[in-house]
Design an enzyme around this catalytic site. Structure first.
Site, PDB file in Angstrom:
ATOM      1  N   HIS A 165      -4.660  -8.630  -2.733  1.00  0.00           N
ATOM      2  CA  HIS A 165      -4.698  -7.777  -1.543  1.00  0.00           C
ATOM      3  C   HIS A 165      -5.582  -8.426  -0.479  1.00  0.00           C
ATOM      4  CE1 HIS A 165      -5.118  -4.158   0.922  1.00  0.00           C
ATOM      5  NE2 HIS A 165      -4.083  -3.707   0.253  1.00  0.00           N
ATOM      6  N   ASP A 172       1.090  -1.316  -5.596  1.00  0.00           N
ATOM      7  CA  ASP A 172       2.502  -1.512  -5.974  1.00  0.00           C
ATOM      8  C   ASP A 172       2.684  -1.833  -7.444  1.00  0.00           C
ATOM      9  OD1 ASP A 172       2.628  -2.910  -2.804  1.00  0.00           O
ATOM     10  OD2 ASP A 172       3.795  -1.159  -3.410  1.00  0.00           O
TER      11      ASP A 172
END
Ligand code: SDX
Length: 432
Positions: free
Chosen positions: A310, A367
């Site tokens: 991320h 996700d």
């Protein structure tokens, strides 16, 4: 340096070509420090360069706070863990857009609007006929949202924003559910006013005219949690796209349609679909998840561990933690045994001990587990990013509205450093 250790001065000093410049600084409510470079070019002739905008603040915002090092996520100051446990998606949507938790009267009025604007113009159904059956629902979603500006031509940038916000929040789930029904050749199921937002979405997806379909509470609660966790995430790629398009004073529908397209990418919202594809590949390859960890570490392979890493979180994505616990609970309540969940957990366990991932601070993101829950709910893989868009819609709207209400907001227009050919004269064709 960590903010608490920085000795804050009112200005930052820059020395450029032996000339010293002072740049103003400012501090946010959580102690983040910004260096204001809005006058940099006029003062120095130079601009900054920041590929991917990893160090550049595009705005000041009061909507969502993320501390990537500490794994903190708050919507309007409320920790995501509390909202996930105690709130619901309708209430969180109101919070993000209007800045406070609604009282009973405000919530009833908002809920009434969301319920009574859920139909789309019957002529919009004709658009679905034009798409091939293989059309990806994200392409359909962005097209249908953009076409709303044709049915509400008065919905311009300066129109009745609250009415258009309600229209879009209410209609997006109908548009999404209809695209799903079209893709499986089943008749559309119309919205029902007696159901919650999440129950209505699931009813429109899974009900069939020939029988009564009661939405199981476990599915309604699982979807509501997923929507809450996806509702906003400050200046991510798709939200920045919504702000970028909105900064030209394009209408709300056009701005959100652009955000849907940005979210579609596999590095962003499209990752949830790619995680399942990756887990299926590992399952079909005999479950050899160590082979794929090694592939992810080999630059030449171009393989990425989807659902990992991320730009902001250099610690656990708090949403992934909540979803990992929810995946266990939902699969158990549904009596679903999914080997992909075991593969995902093994991947996570191995990766978190591997120096390659530790050095790069790569952790599971939102996700990584969401797809396993969507799958257990019976939602097809190509609808996963559509569900992400449903969740993110209130965040996109809140950010668009905040930008629109910011005094002196300017059109987004970044600069560049030109690295192409210097001036040269035209050469006639016969001489090339
Ligand atoms: C979302 O911004 C948001 O807030 C997004 C989001 C939201 O709510 O809006 O949180 C939603 O988009 C989550 C991210 C979903 N995407 C994926 O899961 C795709 C896989 N992840 C990567 O593509 C990547 O981690 C990104 C895109 C998420 C972040 O990319 P960055 O910040 O540009 O990081 P990078 O590519 O520069 O990676 C740094 C290093 C690189 O190695 P080196 O060049 O330093 O040797 O880490 C490596 C990368 O190769 N790396 C990975 C990896 N992610 C980064 N290596 C293997 N597998 C991965 N998943």
């Amino acid at each position: 340096m960590e903010n608490e250790k920085m000795t804050l001065t009112k200005t930052a000093k820059l020395v450029l070509q032996e000339q010293e410049y002072e740049l103003p600084t400012f501090t946010g409510s959580e102690g983040e420090v910004g260096i204001d470079i809005s006058q940099l070019r006029s003062k120095t002739g130079a601009i900054t360069a920041d590929s991917g905008y990893g160090n550049t603040g595009s705005c000041q915002s009061a909507i969502t706070f993320i501390d990537g090092e500490k794994g903190i996520l708050r919507y309007r100051g409320y920790p995501i863990e509390e909202l996930a446990e105690k709130s619901n998606f309708t209430e969180v949507s109101y919070l993000l857009i209007f800045g406070h938790l609604p009282n009973k009267k405000e919530l009833e009025k908002f809920q009434f609007g969301l319920t009574h604007h859920s139909l789309i113009h019957e002529d919009m159904k004709k658009f679905y006929e034009g798409f091939p059956p293989t059309a990806h629902p994200m392409g359909i979603l962005s097209s249908m949202v953009s076409s709303l500006s044709a049915f509400y031509p008065e919905a311009g940038y300066n129109a009745d924003v609250e009415l258009n916000i309600i229209r879009l929040l209410s209609k997006l789930k109908t548009i999404a559910a209809f695209s799903y029904k079209k893709s499986i050749g089943q008749p559309y199921v119309y919205p029902r006013n007696d159901l919650s937002y999440s129950a209505d979405m699931l009813h429109m997806m899974f009900a069939v005219p020939s029988e009564v379909y009661e939405v199981p509470k476990v599915l309604e609660e699982a979807l509501d949690l997923l929507l809450i966790l996806h509702a906003d995430h400050e200046q991510n790629c798709s939200t920045s796209t919504v702000r970028m398009v909105g900064s030209s004073e394009a209408n709300l529908f056009a701005s959100i349609s652009a955000g849907i397209c940005a979210l579609w990418g596999p590095l962003h919202g499209g990752a949830n679909q790619q995680v399942i594809t990756m887990l299926e590949k590992i399952r079909d390859d005999g479950g050899d998840y160590k082979k794929y960890i090694n592939l992810a570490k080999d630059k030449e392979s171009k393989f990425k561990l989807m659902g990992f890493g991320h730009r902001v979180y250099k610690n656990f994505d708090p949403r992934a933690k909540i979803l990992k616990a929810s995946a266990d609970k939902v699969l158990e309540q549904l009596g679903v045994k999914d080997p992909m969940l075991d593969i995902a957990k093994n991947l996570e366990e191995i990766a978190l001990k591997d120096p390659f991932f530790i050095e790069r601070k790569l952790y599971p993101n939102v996700d990584f587990y969401s797809g396993i829950i969507y799958r257990a709910m019976g939602i097809p893989t190509n609808m996963f990013t559509v569900m992400f868009a449903l969740g993110r819609l209130p965040g996109w709207i809140a950010q668009w509205k905040e930008m629109r209400e910011t005094p002196g907001a300017r059109i987004y227009r970044p600069r560049q450093i030109y690295v192409g050919e210097t001036t040269r004269s035209y050469v006639a064709l016969e001489k090339r």
